[in-house]
Scaffold this motif. Structure first.
Motif, PDB file in Angstrom:
ATOM      1  N   ALA A   1      -2.891  -2.007  10.985  1.00 20.43           N
ATOM      2  CA  ALA A   1      -1.673  -2.573  10.404  1.00 20.43           C
ATOM      3  C   ALA A   1      -0.757  -3.140  11.482  1.00 20.43           C
ATOM      4  CB  ALA A   1      -0.934  -1.515   9.589  1.00 20.43           C
TER       5      ALA A   1
ATOM      6  N   LEU B   1       4.554  -7.426   8.163  1.00 19.79           N
ATOM      7  CA  LEU B   1       4.954  -6.086   7.734  1.00 19.79           C
ATOM      8  C   LEU B   1       6.479  -5.959   7.761  1.00 19.79           C
ATOM      9  CD1 LEU B   1       3.803  -3.307   6.899  1.00 19.79           C
ATOM     10  CD2 LEU B   1       3.926  -2.638   9.304  1.00 19.79           C
TER      11      LEU B   1
ATOM     12  N   LEU C   1       7.993   0.120   6.495  1.00 18.98           N
ATOM     13  CA  LEU C   1       7.106   1.147   7.056  1.00 18.98           C
ATOM     14  C   LEU C   1       7.750   2.507   6.842  1.00 18.98           C
ATOM     15  CD1 LEU C   1       4.521   1.826   8.623  1.00 18.98           C
ATOM     16  CD2 LEU C   1       5.838   1.595  10.741  1.00 18.98           C
TER      17      LEU C   1
ATOM     18  N   LEU D   1       4.054  -0.606   3.706  1.00 17.38           N
ATOM     19  CA  LEU D   1       3.105   0.479   3.939  1.00 17.38           C
ATOM     20  C   LEU D   1       3.837   1.809   3.845  1.00 17.38           C
ATOM     21  CD1 LEU D   1       0.245   1.356   4.703  1.00 17.38           C
ATOM     22  CD2 LEU D   1       0.866   1.098   7.111  1.00 17.38           C
TER      23      LEU D   1
ATOM     24  N   SER E   1      -1.251  -6.986  10.531  1.00 17.88           N
ATOM     25  CA  SER E   1      -0.242  -7.265   9.494  1.00 17.88           C
ATOM     26  C   SER E   1       1.017  -7.833  10.146  1.00 17.88           C
ATOM     27  CB  SER E   1       0.077  -5.985   8.712  1.00 17.88           C
ATOM     28  OG  SER E   1      -1.078  -5.476   8.089  1.00 17.88           O
TER      29      SER E   1
ATOM     30  N   LEU F   1      -7.135  -0.829   5.701  1.00 18.57           N
ATOM     31  CA  LEU F   1      -6.150  -1.617   6.437  1.00 18.57           C
ATOM     32  C   LEU F   1      -6.802  -2.749   7.221  1.00 18.57           C
ATOM     33  CD1 LEU F   1      -3.774   1.199   7.763  1.00 18.57           C
ATOM     34  CD2 LEU F   1      -3.587  -0.147   5.673  1.00 18.57           C
TER      35      LEU F   1
ATOM     36  N   VAL G   1       0.868  -1.183   0.000  1.00 21.27           N
ATOM     37  CA  VAL G   1       0.000   0.000   0.000  1.00 21.27           C
ATOM     38  C   VAL G   1       0.901   1.228   0.000  1.00 21.27           C
ATOM     39  CG1 VAL G   1      -1.775   1.291   1.226  1.00 21.27           C
ATOM     40  CG2 VAL G   1      -1.835  -1.211   1.215  1.00 21.27           C
TER      41      VAL G   1
ATOM     42  N   ILE H   1      -0.445  -7.188   4.509  1.00 16.28           N
ATOM     43  CA  ILE H   1       0.363  -6.066   4.030  1.00 16.28           C
ATOM     44  C   ILE H   1       1.808  -6.234   4.500  1.00 16.28           C
ATOM     45  CG2 ILE H   1       0.711  -3.569   4.163  1.00 16.28           C
ATOM     46  CD1 ILE H   1      -2.275  -3.247   4.450  1.00 16.28           C
TER      47      ILE H   1
END
Length: 330
Positions: free
Chosen positions: A177, A184, A187, A161, A181, A152, A135, A158
């Motif tokens: 998130a 992940l 970030l 991000l 997530s 989200l 995303v 995800i």
């Protein structure tokens, strides 16, 4: 009997359209195709359901042009970009600017209609995009918590991000998130001034596998909260802490002790960092390749770089001589 011609929708959706054709189209093109018929609407909605990457960073700025046709003035939205609920920036061409400056009510009505249409498009994305892994929504200053949180919440896979320069969000938007997530890895929250100490504490509690992090310009976080986060982030490879007042030699010391996989670090404009912390970082981070330390006036004081280390400083150390290799005939 003549063979029936193959139509676009007759192609295999999963094997051809979803993998070879539709990924090449922009979001605007996808929504224009969605309006053609019920079959195309079903196609695009199904594609949204299995789409892995959502990149709206390119749609952060809106430009519409005034045109004339058959002596009628109209807004040319062919070049407008979807997903902007902000007031549109109108670029006028002479002499139509005088007309619209004299008709502010007409201008406001046009803008409201365009924003309402784009909001409907975003709600479609919220509803149908449930398999996203990436995303990317950088520079979307129109984005709010009410628009982002449902997206989200519907996507728990995800891995990347990107929210840098999204100024109208709050720390609440990261909660789905952080909790859901689990995979992940990247970030990016550069210039997100809403990143608070409590939000960073929650991130420290739930996310231990981050590999690329950008906190540059997030000056609401404290030194203690940042240090706690770095202590449990042993997998970080790329880290951007530029323009953070809380970064000092203790921060680099923690990185030297905990971030053994660190490859790239940016501490530009961190004025309290000295050569002592930089020396520890270079000595114990064996995978370190480059460090950006622009506008760090003390970073070269007492800096010791072992000869076995091949770390690139940006800007380079002022006292490192340039070695010129030449062949000498004896």
């Amino acid at each position: 009997m003549e063979d029936k011609k193959l139509a676009f929708l007759d192609l295999f959706w999963e094997d051809i359209l979803y993998t070879k054709i539709l990924p090449l189209l922009s979001l605007k093109d996808l929504f224009l195709m969605r309006r053609v018929s019920k079959q195309f609407k079903l196609l695009i909605d199904s594609y949204f359901g299995q789409m892995k990457v959502l990149n709206i960073s390119l749609f952060s700025q809106i430009a519409n042009h005034i045109a004339v046709k058959d002596d009628d003035y109209y807004i040319n939205t062919a070049q407008s970009i979807l997903f902007s609920t902000r007031p549109l920036k109108i670029i006028f061409t002479e002499p139509w600017n005088e007309l619209f400056n004299a008709e502010p009510v007409l201008m406001k009505r046009v803008v409201e209609q365009l924003n309402a249409a784009e909001l409907k498009c975003w709600l479609v994305v919220q509803q149908h995009c449930t398999s996203l892994q990436v995303v990317m929504m950088a520079n979307c200053d129109w984005l709010t918590d009410d628009l982002l949180v449902p997206l989200l919440q519907n996507n728990d896979s995800i891995t990347k991000l990107i929210l840098n320069n999204c100024l109208n969000l709050s720390s609440i938007c990261l909660q789905p998130a952080m909790i859901k997530s689990k995979n992940l890895k990247t970030l990016n929250l550069a210039n997100c001034y809403w990143l608070t100490i409590g939000c960073l504490h929650a991130l420290t509690l739930h996310q231990h596998g981050l590999e690329e992090v950008d906190f540059s310009g997030c000056n609401l976080i404290s030194r203690d909260s940042l240090n706690r986060f770095l202590m449990i982030s042993s997998k970080i490879k790329v880290l951007n802490l530029s323009r953070l007042q809380c970064v000092n030699d203790m921060t680099l010391s923690l990185l030297a002790r905990c971030a053994k996989q660190l490859e790239t670090l940016n501490i530009s404009d961190c004025v309290t960092v000295t050569g002592y912390g930089m020396s520890l970082l270079i000595e114990y981070c064996h995978n370190l390749e480059s460090v950006s330390c622009a506008n760090c006036p003390l970073v070269h004081n007492n800096l010791k770089i072992p000869a076995s280390k091949n770390v690139r400083l940006i800007p380079p150390h002022p006292n490192i001589p340039k070695v010129i290799l030449c062949r000498v005939n004896v």
